[in-house]
Motif scaffolding. Structure first.
Motif, PDB file in Angstrom:
ATOM      1  N   HIS A  42       0.841  -1.197   0.000  1.00  0.00           N
ATOM      2  CA  HIS A  42       0.000   0.000   0.000  1.00  0.00           C
ATOM      3  C   HIS A  42       0.880   1.253   0.000  1.00  0.00           C
ATOM      4  N   ASP A  43       0.588   2.172  -0.896  1.00  0.00           N
ATOM      5  CA  ASP A  43       1.237   3.481  -0.933  1.00  0.00           C
ATOM      6  C   ASP A  43       0.126   4.517  -1.093  1.00  0.00           C
ATOM      7  N   VAL A  44      -0.663   4.681  -0.042  1.00  0.00           N
ATOM      8  CA  VAL A  44      -1.854   5.533  -0.085  1.00  0.00           C
ATOM      9  C   VAL A  44      -1.443   6.976   0.188  1.00  0.00           C
ATOM     10  N   ARG A  45      -1.263   7.736  -0.876  1.00  0.00           N
ATOM     11  CA  ARG A  45      -0.701   9.085  -0.757  1.00  0.00           C
ATOM     12  C   ARG A  45      -1.732  10.151  -0.392  1.00  0.00           C
ATOM     13  N   CYS A  47      -3.726  10.223   2.057  1.00  0.00           N
ATOM     14  CA  CYS A  47      -3.862  10.452   3.496  1.00  0.00           C
ATOM     15  C   CYS A  47      -2.668  11.222   4.054  1.00  0.00           C
ATOM     16  N   TYR A  60      -9.740  10.742   3.937  1.00  0.00           N
ATOM     17  CA  TYR A  60      -8.691   9.725   4.051  1.00  0.00           C
ATOM     18  C   TYR A  60      -8.007   9.810   5.413  1.00  0.00           C
ATOM     19  N   ARG A  63      -4.408   5.115   6.344  1.00  0.00           N
ATOM     20  CA  ARG A  63      -3.677   4.546   5.208  1.00  0.00           C
ATOM     21  C   ARG A  63      -4.293   3.199   4.886  1.00  0.00           C
ATOM     22  N   TYR A 258       4.243   1.524   3.303  1.00  0.00           N
ATOM     23  CA  TYR A 258       3.392   2.694   3.110  1.00  0.00           C
ATOM     24  C   TYR A 258       4.246   3.898   2.777  1.00  0.00           C
TER      25      TYR A 258
END
Length: 277
Positions: A42-45, A47, A60, A63, A258
């Motif tokens: 996961h690389d949830v940018r 948030c 958001y 993550r 992350y």
């Protein structure tokens, strides 16, 4: 980015007043991707501040990547094939609340807010983002079966998972991000075709202007746009603990990564899994 979707009279928006995340309940068909396929990175940018608006995005708080169960299960099938060959998926975004889309729209209208231009849209006039289709008032992501993602492979020298070179970064506003742009060739093109091949085999359809953007063709909510936050407290079904386990797959260990946080992993040497061009 958001894909253009003008909607119809059948479109519905599931929303409500702003409340604590634990009070907003998503439909039971929505799940956390990490519960269904825990080996996916996961690389949830959205948030954090590392995205095209340069700040955390509304909706958001965590993550987390959420999808409808059918989309998550299809993604699990893709991950199984890639993982067996020494690769892994890395997700950037899944379900996206309408409130986040609204923030993108407000940002696009503010022509003075451009701290991220050099990194994300150096060749595009911000005033043309709507006309050029980079920003829209509705996004397929809000229907819950669209995912932004890439593929990573294990670096023998670095001991880390490294994203394949796709020619541009995620959310890069430029024609170079078009999946089949003829100016993108060689290994970059083969990498895009690899992603396209495995995703289409699992029932996803690519948005031609974004190499990272895929929607489940048989999405369960084609006319409904949701607005609950990306948070575990919004899910009605928790498939496992709040922390994803460190899975053992063929005696292979893998740790979720992350953003800028990377952890070392040990994997078997990848076998060829490349479409010819």
């Amino acid at each position: 980015m958001t894909d253009v979707n003008n909607g119809s009279t059948a479109d519905r928006l599931i929303s409500g007043p702003t409340r604590a995340v634990g009070e907003v309940k998503a439909l039971a068909e929505f799940v956390a991707v990490s519960d269904i396929a825990p080996t996916i990175l996961h690389d949830v940018r959205y948030c954090v501040g590392g995205n095209f608006i340069g700040r955390p995005v509304n909706g958001y708080p965590e993550r987390l990547c959420i999808l409808t169960r059918p989309a998550a299960e299809a993604l699990k099938a893709v991950q199984s094939e890639l993982w067996a060959n020494g690769y892994t998926l890395k997700v950037y975004d899944g379900y996206r609340p309408q409130r986040a889309v609204d923030e993108f729209v407000a940002w696009a209208k503010d022509l003075d807010d451009q701290p991220m231009k050099v990194e994300y849209y150096p060749g595009v006039d911000k005033g043309q983002l709507f006309t050029d289709g980079y920003i829209a008032e509705k996004s397929g992501h809000s229907r819950g079966s669209t995912v932004d993602l890439t593929i990573a492979e294990y670096g023998e020298e670095t001991g880390e998972w490294e994203s394949l070179d796709m020619g541009t970064d995620f959310d890069f506003f430029d024609v170079l991000s078009h999946t089949m742009n003829p100016e993108v060739g060689g290994q970059q093109r083969r990498n895009r075709l690899l992603l396209k091949t495995v995703m289409e085999a699992a029932g996803f359809v690519n948005l031609p202007v974004e190499w990272w953007h895929y929607t489940l063709q048989s999405e369960p909510y084609p006319d409904t746009y949701f607005d609950f936050p990306v948070a575990r407290g919004a899910l009605t079904q928790q498939n496992g603990s709040s922390k994803s386990p460190r899975p053992v797959v063929r005696q292979t260990t893998h740790s979720t990564s992350y953003g800028n946080t990377r952890e070392k992993a040990a994997v078997s040497r990848p076998r060829p899994l490349r479409p010819s061009v």
